[in-house]
Design a protein around this motif. Structure first.
Motif, PDB file in Angstrom:
ATOM      1  N   VAL A  54       0.843  -1.203   0.000  1.00  0.00           N
ATOM      2  CA  VAL A  54       0.000   0.000   0.000  1.00  0.00           C
ATOM      3  C   VAL A  54       0.877   1.250   0.000  1.00  0.00           C
ATOM      4  CG1 VAL A  54      -1.662   1.332   1.360  1.00  0.00           C
ATOM      5  CG2 VAL A  54      -1.974  -1.140   1.081  1.00  0.00           C
ATOM      6  N   GLN A  55       1.931   1.245   0.786  1.00  0.00           N
ATOM      7  CA  GLN A  55       2.855   2.384   0.816  1.00  0.00           C
ATOM      8  C   GLN A  55       3.496   2.604  -0.550  1.00  0.00           C
ATOM      9  OE1 GLN A  55       5.316   0.918   4.003  1.00  0.00           O
ATOM     10  NE2 GLN A  55       4.264   2.149   5.577  1.00  0.00           N
ATOM     11  N   MET A  56       3.834   1.511  -1.234  1.00  0.00           N
ATOM     12  CA  MET A  56       4.409   1.622  -2.576  1.00  0.00           C
ATOM     13  C   MET A  56       3.404   2.232  -3.561  1.00  0.00           C
ATOM     14  SD  MET A  56       6.424  -2.052  -2.804  1.00  0.00           S
ATOM     15  CE  MET A  56       6.801  -1.892  -4.552  1.00  0.00           C
ATOM     16  N   ALA A  57       2.154   1.787  -3.465  1.00  0.00           N
ATOM     17  CA  ALA A  57       1.117   2.310  -4.364  1.00  0.00           C
ATOM     18  C   ALA A  57       0.923   3.813  -4.169  1.00  0.00           C
ATOM     19  CB  ALA A  57      -0.193   1.568  -4.135  1.00  0.00           C
ATOM     20  N   VAL A  58       0.879   4.242  -2.919  1.00  0.00           N
ATOM     21  CA  VAL A  58       0.700   5.667  -2.619  1.00  0.00           C
ATOM     22  C   VAL A  58       1.913   6.468  -3.089  1.00  0.00           C
ATOM     23  CG1 VAL A  58       0.512   7.347  -0.741  1.00  0.00           C
ATOM     24  CG2 VAL A  58      -0.894   5.269  -0.713  1.00  0.00           C
ATOM     25  N   ALA A  59       3.105   5.940  -2.856  1.00  0.00           N
ATOM     26  CA  ALA A  59       4.321   6.630  -3.299  1.00  0.00           C
ATOM     27  C   ALA A  59       4.348   6.747  -4.820  1.00  0.00           C
ATOM     28  CB  ALA A  59       5.554   5.886  -2.800  1.00  0.00           C
ATOM     29  N   ASP A  60       3.950   5.678  -5.513  1.00  0.00           N
ATOM     30  CA  ASP A  60       3.934   5.710  -6.978  1.00  0.00           C
ATOM     31  C   ASP A  60       2.888   6.677  -7.514  1.00  0.00           C
ATOM     32  OD1 ASP A  60       5.953   3.865  -6.969  1.00  0.00           O
ATOM     33  OD2 ASP A  60       4.724   2.155  -7.567  1.00  0.00           O
ATOM     34  N   PHE A  61       1.886   6.981  -6.701  1.00  0.00           N
ATOM     35  CA  PHE A  61       0.861   7.953  -7.094  1.00  0.00           C
ATOM     36  C   PHE A  61       1.317   9.382  -6.807  1.00  0.00           C
ATOM     37  CE2 PHE A  61      -3.528   9.101  -8.035  1.00  0.00           C
ATOM     38  CZ  PHE A  61      -3.918   8.053  -8.857  1.00  0.00           C
ATOM     39  N   GLY A  62       2.502   9.513  -6.219  1.00  0.00           N
ATOM     40  CA  GLY A  62       3.044  10.833  -5.920  1.00  0.00           C
ATOM     41  C   GLY A  62       2.670  11.353  -4.549  1.00  0.00           C
ATOM     42  N   GLY A  63       2.016  10.515  -3.736  1.00  0.00           N
ATOM     43  CA  GLY A  63       1.640  10.926  -2.383  1.00  0.00           C
ATOM     44  C   GLY A  63       0.468  11.879  -2.327  1.00  0.00           C
ATOM     45  N   LYS A  64      -0.115  12.202  -3.502  1.00  0.00           N
ATOM     46  CA  LYS A  64      -1.260  13.105  -3.563  1.00  0.00           C
ATOM     47  C   LYS A  64      -2.263  12.603  -4.585  1.00  0.00           C
ATOM     48  CE  LYS A  64       1.018  17.471  -2.297  1.00  0.00           C
ATOM     49  NZ  LYS A  64       1.268  18.876  -2.719  1.00  0.00           N
ATOM     50  N   VAL A  65      -3.517  12.974  -4.401  1.00  0.00           N
ATOM     51  CA  VAL A  65      -4.552  12.695  -5.383  1.00  0.00           C
ATOM     52  C   VAL A  65      -5.501  13.893  -5.395  1.00  0.00           C
ATOM     53  CG1 VAL A  65      -6.001  11.426  -3.727  1.00  0.00           C
ATOM     54  CG2 VAL A  65      -6.291  11.036  -6.183  1.00  0.00           C
ATOM     55  N   ALA A  66      -5.910  14.315  -6.576  1.00  0.00           N
ATOM     56  CA  ALA A  66      -6.744  15.511  -6.733  1.00  0.00           C
ATOM     57  C   ALA A  66      -6.103  16.717  -6.043  1.00  0.00           C
ATOM     58  CB  ALA A  66      -8.144  15.265  -6.182  1.00  0.00           C
ATOM     59  N   GLY A  67      -4.770  16.722  -6.009  1.00  0.00           N
ATOM     60  CA  GLY A  67      -4.032  17.851  -5.444  1.00  0.00           C
ATOM     61  C   GLY A  67      -3.933  17.860  -3.939  1.00  0.00           C
ATOM     62  N   LEU A  68      -4.445  16.831  -3.286  1.00  0.00           N
ATOM     63  CA  LEU A  68      -4.434  16.774  -1.815  1.00  0.00           C
ATOM     64  C   LEU A  68      -3.685  15.551  -1.323  1.00  0.00           C
ATOM     65  CD1 LEU A  68      -8.109  17.925  -1.231  1.00  0.00           C
ATOM     66  CD2 LEU A  68      -6.030  19.235  -0.744  1.00  0.00           C
ATOM     67  N   PRO A  69      -3.153  15.594  -0.087  1.00  0.00           N
ATOM     68  CA  PRO A  69      -2.294  14.512   0.391  1.00  0.00           C
ATOM     69  C   PRO A  69      -3.038  13.201   0.673  1.00  0.00           C
ATOM     70  CG  PRO A  69      -2.692  16.111   2.135  1.00  0.00           C
ATOM     71  CD  PRO A  69      -3.250  16.705   0.876  1.00  0.00           C
ATOM     72  N   ILE A  70      -2.292  12.101   0.552  1.00  0.00           N
ATOM     73  CA  ILE A  70      -2.789  10.772   0.905  1.00  0.00           C
ATOM     74  C   ILE A  70      -2.061  10.332   2.173  1.00  0.00           C
ATOM     75  CG2 ILE A  70      -3.101   8.385   0.146  1.00  0.00           C
ATOM     76  CD1 ILE A  70      -2.496   9.469  -2.760  1.00  0.00           C
ATOM     77  N   GLU A  71      -2.807   9.888   3.151  1.00  0.00           N
ATOM     78  CA  GLU A  71      -2.205   9.408   4.399  1.00  0.00           C
ATOM     79  C   GLU A  71      -2.564   7.942   4.612  1.00  0.00           C
ATOM     80  OE1 GLU A  71      -3.286  11.859   7.687  1.00  0.00           O
ATOM     81  OE2 GLU A  71      -2.470  13.710   6.805  1.00  0.00           O
ATOM     82  N   ILE A  72      -1.684   7.227   5.315  1.00  0.00           N
ATOM     83  CA  ILE A  72      -1.892   5.806   5.603  1.00  0.00           C
ATOM     84  C   ILE A  72      -1.785   5.574   7.102  1.00  0.00           C
ATOM     85  CG2 ILE A  72      -1.078   3.441   5.204  1.00  0.00           C
ATOM     86  CD1 ILE A  72       0.334   4.523   2.661  1.00  0.00           C
ATOM     87  N   VAL A  73      -2.735   4.820   7.654  1.00  0.00           N
ATOM     88  CA  VAL A  73      -2.625   4.323   9.027  1.00  0.00           C
ATOM     89  C   VAL A  73      -2.728   2.803   8.961  1.00  0.00           C
ATOM     90  CG1 VAL A  73      -3.523   6.393  10.146  1.00  0.00           C
ATOM     91  CG2 VAL A  73      -5.109   4.617   9.403  1.00  0.00           C
ATOM     92  N   SER A  74      -2.196   2.126   9.962  1.00  0.00           N
ATOM     93  CA  SER A  74      -2.233   0.663   9.966  1.00  0.00           C
ATOM     94  C   SER A  74      -2.421   0.140  11.377  1.00  0.00           C
ATOM     95  CB  SER A  74      -0.943   0.090   9.369  1.00  0.00           C
ATOM     96  OG  SER A  74       0.184   0.451  10.154  1.00  0.00           O
ATOM     97  N   ALA A  75      -2.941  -1.100  11.473  1.00  0.00           N
ATOM     98  CA  ALA A  75      -3.147  -1.717  12.779  1.00  0.00           C
ATOM     99  C   ALA A  75      -3.280  -3.223  12.636  1.00  0.00           C
ATOM    100  CB  ALA A  75      -4.395  -1.139  13.454  1.00  0.00           C
ATOM    101  N   ASP A  76      -3.035  -3.914  13.728  1.00  0.00           N
ATOM    102  CA  ASP A  76      -3.133  -5.376  13.820  1.00  0.00           C
ATOM    103  C   ASP A  76      -4.459  -5.732  14.489  1.00  0.00           C
ATOM    104  OD1 ASP A  76      -2.814  -8.087  14.244  1.00  0.00           O
ATOM    105  OD2 ASP A  76      -0.948  -7.911  15.394  1.00  0.00           O
ATOM    106  N   HIS A  77      -5.328  -6.453  13.773  1.00  0.00           N
ATOM    107  CA  HIS A  77      -6.607  -6.841  14.381  1.00  0.00           C
ATOM    108  C   HIS A  77      -6.487  -8.095  15.251  1.00  0.00           C
ATOM    109  CE1 HIS A  77      -6.715  -9.899  11.306  1.00  0.00           C
ATOM    110  NE2 HIS A  77      -7.049  -9.074  10.330  1.00  0.00           N
ATOM    111  N   GLN A  78      -5.300  -8.730  15.243  1.00  0.00           N
ATOM    112  CA  GLN A  78      -5.011  -9.887  16.093  1.00  0.00           C
ATOM    113  C   GLN A  78      -5.968 -11.061  15.839  1.00  0.00           C
ATOM    114  OE1 GLN A  78      -4.520  -8.652  20.272  1.00  0.00           O
ATOM    115  NE2 GLN A  78      -4.269  -6.545  19.530  1.00  0.00           N
ATOM    116  N   ASN A  79      -6.624 -11.053  14.689  1.00  0.00           N
ATOM    117  CA  ASN A  79      -7.613 -12.087  14.344  1.00  0.00           C
ATOM    118  C   ASN A  79      -8.751 -12.162  15.356  1.00  0.00           C
ATOM    119  OD1 ASN A  79      -6.443 -13.278  11.841  1.00  0.00           O
ATOM    120  ND2 ASN A  79      -4.725 -13.664  13.216  1.00  0.00           N
ATOM    121  N   LYS A  80      -9.063 -11.008  15.957  1.00  0.00           N
ATOM    122  CA  LYS A  80     -10.155 -10.917  16.931  1.00  0.00           C
ATOM    123  C   LYS A  80     -11.184  -9.915  16.399  1.00  0.00           C
ATOM    124  CE  LYS A  80      -7.094 -11.840  20.872  1.00  0.00           C
ATOM    125  NZ  LYS A  80      -6.496 -11.268  22.113  1.00  0.00           N
ATOM    126  N   THR A  81     -12.425 -10.369  16.316  1.00  0.00           N
ATOM    127  CA  THR A  81     -13.480  -9.538  15.741  1.00  0.00           C
ATOM    128  C   THR A  81     -13.661  -8.248  16.516  1.00  0.00           C
ATOM    129  OG1 THR A  81     -14.607 -11.531  14.990  1.00  0.00           O
ATOM    130  CG2 THR A  81     -15.888  -9.515  15.017  1.00  0.00           C
TER     131      THR A  81
END
Length: 401
Positions: A54-81
């Motif tokens: 996902v980070q590679m995809a965003v970087a390849d898009f230039g870090g922006k879309v429609a002139g505004l920044p793209i941000e990424i957050v991530s987390a581990d769901h631990q396989n628990k609903t």
């Protein structure tokens, strides 16, 4: 009169400006959440590798879309609903997240899909195979991007029955993914003239498969099918090798869902000869090799189909925003579904209106030690299965959307 005309023009201008703003990017940022298994049995084939893609995809898009920044957050769901649902809720309600990607756990995915619909956001699923995603649990806000149980069953089930695997026994992980995979494969096997002799279920993240393999062995079935994934698949195949079930006898073990990281963990001595299906292999062509090399430079391993698929999915999502100038959910989903997908991951691809992404699949066989030319040279292609044959048609009335 001039004053009235000026006022009217001003009003029209203000209205147009307001409409463009309302239809634009919410909160001035496009925010992507990667919710996945970072530490459990699915982390090898999704996890941090999916985040990297996902980070590679965003970087390849230039870090922006429609002139505004793209941000990424991530987390581990631990396989628990409850953990996954809590993270997704916080992201949607307070974190300004527009879309969640991956998840790679069927039970967590089904729960997050419901919340995503409630919050009118988008979720694009990675390694989630349960057919419920596009049947009774379908939503206008969700996409099943990599595969579903029907595609896995159609490709593997038909191939093995044709090769003489007329009787089957399942060793199935006891949750939605495994149960759905067993059910769809049973249907395919029976439609092809085969017979299912029985099945046994095991808990997620099982270390010792001896008792399950003994039951399967006692059944006398030609094919012992593993309806599980990740470390469960690796442990089961290692156990099968110890029982002599992987050496070309009357019974042999097959995995209905195999990742290249599984083969790497097992080694070709144990995995050699295994038949599998995948929409992506790093050495398939120049485009795949180019992406895989960049991914390898970051992770020191080749990408799985889920990780490659997440790069494709995020790119397709961002292209839809760029084309429409908005991150409005309905607009973006409509654009994603109406736009064909052809990249190193998705061949002849498009997203069906029920949210299932269709693309060609490959039937592969794992090379033997003597056939492999080096690290990660693991697969040889048997055939390409067109999307129309790999994926089952929609069931009338299954998705009420």
């Amino acid at each position: 009169m001039r004053a009235l005309i000026a006022a009217a023009v001003c009003t029209i201008g203000l209205t147009a400006t307001f409409s463009a703003s309302a239809a634009g990017i919410s909160n001035g940022v496009v925010k992507i959440g990667v919710l996945t298994d970072m530490s459990g049995p699915f982390s090898d084939w999704s996890g941090n590798g999916s985040l990297t893609a996902v980070q590679m995809a965003v970087a390849d898009f230039g870090g922006k879309v429609a002139g505004l920044p793209i941000e990424i957050v991530s987390a581990d769901h631990q396989n628990k609903t409850d953990v996954g649902l809590s993270i997704a809720r916080q992201w949607y309600e307070n974190g300004k997240v527009d879309a969640i990607f991956d998840i790679s756990n069927s039970v967590v995915a089904l729960a997050v899909m419901g919340l995503t619909k409630e919050k009118n956001k988008i979720v694009v699923l990675g390694g989630v195979s349960t057919p419920r995603v596009t049947e009774d649990a379908c939503t206008p806000n969700s996409i099943q991007y990599i595969y579903d149980a029907n595609a896995l069953s159609n490709v593997i089930g038909k191939a093995l029955v044709k090769q003489g695997g007329k009787s089957w026994y399942f060793i199935t992980v006891d949750f939605a993914f495994g149960i759905g995979l067993e059910k769809t494969t049973t249907t395919v096997v029976e439609q092809q003239g085969g017979k299912v002799l029985g099945s046994v279920r095991h808990p997620l993240n099982t270390a010792d498969f001896s008792s399950y393999l003994l039951k399967a062995q006692a059944s006398g079935a030609n094919v012992i099918a593993l309806a599980n994934s990740g470390t469960d698949t690796v442990n089961a195949i290692k156990g099968a090798s110890e029982f002599g079930l992987s050496n070309g006898g009357k019974q042999h073990v097959t995995s209905l869902l195999t990742f290249i990281t599984d083969v790497n963990s097992m080694g070709l001595d144990q995995a050699g000869g295994l038949v599998l299906t995948t929409p992506f292999y790093w050495d398939a062509d120049d485009a795949s090799r180019k992406f895989a090399k960049r991914f390898f430079d970051r992770t020191k391993r080749m990408p799985t189909m889920v990780q490659a698929g997440m790069y494709s999915a995020v790119t397709h999502y961002l292209q839809a925003i760029a084309a429409t100038g908005t991150d409005d959910t309905a607009t973006v989903m409509a654009k994603m579904k109406s736009t064909p997908i052809n990249d190193f991951f998705s061949r002849n691809g498009h997203i069906r209106h029920d949210g299932l992404a269709l693309h060609d699949m490959y039937l592969m066989q794992v090379k033997t030690t003597g056939e492999s030319k080096g690290p990660w040279d693991y697969y040889k292609q048997i055939t390409t299965v067109p999307a129309s044959e790999a994926f089952s048609p929609e069931k009338p009335g299954a998705c009420k959307m």
